[in-house]
Design a protein around this motif. Structure first.
Motif, PDB file in Angstrom:
ATOM      1  N   GLN A   1     -18.334  -4.445  68.061  1.00 38.95           N
ATOM      2  CA  GLN A   1     -17.007  -5.054  67.989  1.00 38.95           C
ATOM      3  C   GLN A   1     -16.832  -5.824  66.683  1.00 38.95           C
ATOM      4  O   GLN A   1     -15.793  -5.732  66.023  1.00 38.95           O
ATOM      5  N   LYS A   2     -17.850  -6.581  66.316  1.00 37.51           N
ATOM      6  CA  LYS A   2     -17.810  -7.330  65.065  1.00 37.51           C
ATOM      7  C   LYS A   2     -17.697  -6.366  63.886  1.00 37.51           C
ATOM      8  O   LYS A   2     -16.918  -6.600  62.960  1.00 37.51           O
ATOM      9  N   GLY A   3     -18.449  -5.293  63.934  1.00 36.51           N
ATOM     10  CA  GLY A   3     -18.386  -4.287  62.878  1.00 36.51           C
ATOM     11  C   GLY A   3     -16.999  -3.675  62.758  1.00 36.51           C
ATOM     12  O   GLY A   3     -16.508  -3.424  61.653  1.00 36.51           O
ATOM     13  N   GLY A   4     -16.339  -3.456  63.893  1.00 33.10           N
ATOM     14  CA  GLY A   4     -14.980  -2.916  63.883  1.00 33.10           C
ATOM     15  C   GLY A   4     -13.995  -3.852  63.210  1.00 33.10           C
ATOM     16  O   GLY A   4     -13.133  -3.418  62.436  1.00 33.10           O
TER      17      GLY A   4
ATOM     18  N   LEU B   1     -12.037  -3.190  59.556  1.00 33.12           N
ATOM     19  CA  LEU B   1     -10.604  -3.385  59.365  1.00 33.12           C
ATOM     20  C   LEU B   1     -10.335  -4.342  58.201  1.00 33.12           C
ATOM     21  O   LEU B   1      -9.438  -4.103  57.386  1.00 33.12           O
ATOM     22  N   VAL B   2     -11.111  -5.402  58.094  1.00 36.23           N
ATOM     23  CA  VAL B   2     -10.986  -6.335  56.970  1.00 36.23           C
ATOM     24  C   VAL B   2     -11.189  -5.592  55.653  1.00 36.23           C
ATOM     25  O   VAL B   2     -10.423  -5.767  54.700  1.00 36.23           O
ATOM     26  N   THR B   3     -12.195  -4.732  55.599  1.00 35.75           N
ATOM     27  CA  THR B   3     -12.463  -3.954  54.393  1.00 35.75           C
ATOM     28  C   THR B   3     -11.288  -3.054  54.047  1.00 35.75           C
ATOM     29  O   THR B   3     -10.878  -2.964  52.885  1.00 35.75           O
TER      30      THR B   3
ATOM     31  N   LEU C   1     -13.410 -16.427  62.799  1.00 36.03           N
ATOM     32  CA  LEU C   1     -14.026 -16.858  64.059  1.00 36.03           C
ATOM     33  C   LEU C   1     -15.344 -16.137  64.318  1.00 36.03           C
ATOM     34  O   LEU C   1     -16.271 -16.715  64.878  1.00 36.03           O
ATOM     35  N   LEU C   2     -15.427 -14.882  63.909  1.00 35.65           N
ATOM     36  CA  LEU C   2     -16.629 -14.097  64.167  1.00 35.65           C
ATOM     37  C   LEU C   2     -17.759 -14.408  63.194  1.00 35.65           C
ATOM     38  O   LEU C   2     -18.910 -14.558  63.601  1.00 35.65           O
ATOM     39  N   ASP C   3     -17.439 -14.478  61.893  1.00 35.48           N
ATOM     40  CA  ASP C   3     -18.493 -14.691  60.899  1.00 35.48           C
ATOM     41  C   ASP C   3     -17.879 -15.105  59.560  1.00 35.48           C
ATOM     42  O   ASP C   3     -17.604 -14.262  58.707  1.00 35.48           O
TER      43      ASP C   3
ATOM     44  N   THR D   1     -15.864 -20.415  69.019  1.00 31.48           N
ATOM     45  CA  THR D   1     -16.726 -19.315  69.441  1.00 31.48           C
ATOM     46  C   THR D   1     -18.182 -19.679  69.237  1.00 31.48           C
ATOM     47  O   THR D   1     -18.535 -20.535  68.434  1.00 31.48           O
ATOM     48  N   ASP D   2     -19.003 -18.992  69.958  1.00 31.37           N
ATOM     49  CA  ASP D   2     -20.439 -19.090  69.767  1.00 31.37           C
ATOM     50  C   ASP D   2     -20.772 -18.226  68.567  1.00 31.37           C
ATOM     51  O   ASP D   2     -20.420 -17.064  68.530  1.00 31.37           O
ATOM     52  N   PRO D   3     -21.431 -18.759  67.551  1.00 31.40           N
ATOM     53  CA  PRO D   3     -21.690 -17.979  66.356  1.00 31.40           C
ATOM     54  C   PRO D   3     -22.616 -16.778  66.606  1.00 31.40           C
ATOM     55  O   PRO D   3     -22.684 -15.879  65.803  1.00 31.40           O
ATOM     56  N   SER D   4     -23.332 -16.779  67.701  1.00 32.47           N
ATOM     57  CA  SER D   4     -24.233 -15.639  67.952  1.00 32.47           C
ATOM     58  C   SER D   4     -23.443 -14.506  68.587  1.00 32.47           C
ATOM     59  O   SER D   4     -22.459 -14.709  69.290  1.00 32.47           O
ATOM     60  N   THR D   5     -23.874 -13.315  68.287  1.00 33.57           N
ATOM     61  CA  THR D   5     -23.276 -12.127  68.869  1.00 33.57           C
ATOM     62  C   THR D   5     -24.364 -11.334  69.551  1.00 33.57           C
ATOM     63  O   THR D   5     -25.544 -11.492  69.253  1.00 33.57           O
TER      64      THR D   5
END
Length: 193
Positions: A45-48, A52-54, A111-113, A187-191
């Motif tokens: 999910q984070k990669g997705g 999109l950001v890229t 929020l994710l990273d 958010t919790d910084p860990s995934t």
């Protein structure tokens, strides 16, 4: 009509304030739980989100490259136009919900990273933008004999103006990202992997 617009603006301003207050309360509640109240975010999910950001940044790079190849506007304005969605983060604390979807995607990525997003802006994005300085130099060289450059600069000066504008724009975006990161975390910084 003017009175109706003023009333609508006041109403929207009041709604914005309410939503900002609710967001602050929610962040406080979620912060107290140290992310335990939020679902885990998978690496996929984070990669997705970052894919999109890229894509969003690449699209803005293409637009900036087109503006760099024309004599339409100075470097700073060209970058502000192409990356307006990222520069809108400067107002993130004052605007409850960004109207630009690209800005919303960047807020989600924060929020994710935040570290990864800052790395993208400071590294690959900035390098690709600096690579466009040659287009400003070519534009100034082509215009040199008759019109000079669009800003009256020699080719090296035009390239320098572009590089200066790139550094300033990336600095503004990084400052905004770090400012958002420094807000209470939701958010919790860990995934999860």
């Amino acid at each position: 009509h003017a009175a109706l617009r003023v009333r609508n603006l006041r109403c929207l301003g009041g709604l914005n304030e309410e939503v900002l207050n609710l967001q602050t309360q929610l962040k406080e509640v979620l912060g107290r739980g140290h992310g335990a109240l939020l679902p885990a975010v998978s690496a996929e999910q984070k990669g997705g989100v970052f894919e999109l950001v890229t894509q969003i940044f690449n699209s803005a790079l293409v637009e900036a490259g087109g503006l760099a190849a024309s004599a339409a506007m100075p470097p700073q304005k060209a970058l502000e136009r192409s990356f307006s969605f990222a520069l809108a983060l400067e107002h993130a604390r004052d605007v409850a919900m960004a109207s630009e979807v690209k800005t919303q995607v960047l807020k989600l990525a924060v929020l994710l990273d935040t570290e990864l997003l800052c790395h993208i802006v400071e590294g690959p994005l900035k390098q690709k933008l600096l690579g466009l300085s040659g287009r400003w130099q070519v534009r100034a060289t082509e215009a040199r004999g008759t019109l000079r450059s669009a800003r009256g600069q020699n080719p090296a000066g035009a390239a320098h103006a572009w590089e200066k504008a790139v550094h300033a724009m990336c600095g503004r975006v990084l400052h905004s990202l770090n400012s958002l990161r420094d807000q209470p975390s939701t958010t919790d910084p860990s995934t999860t992997d």
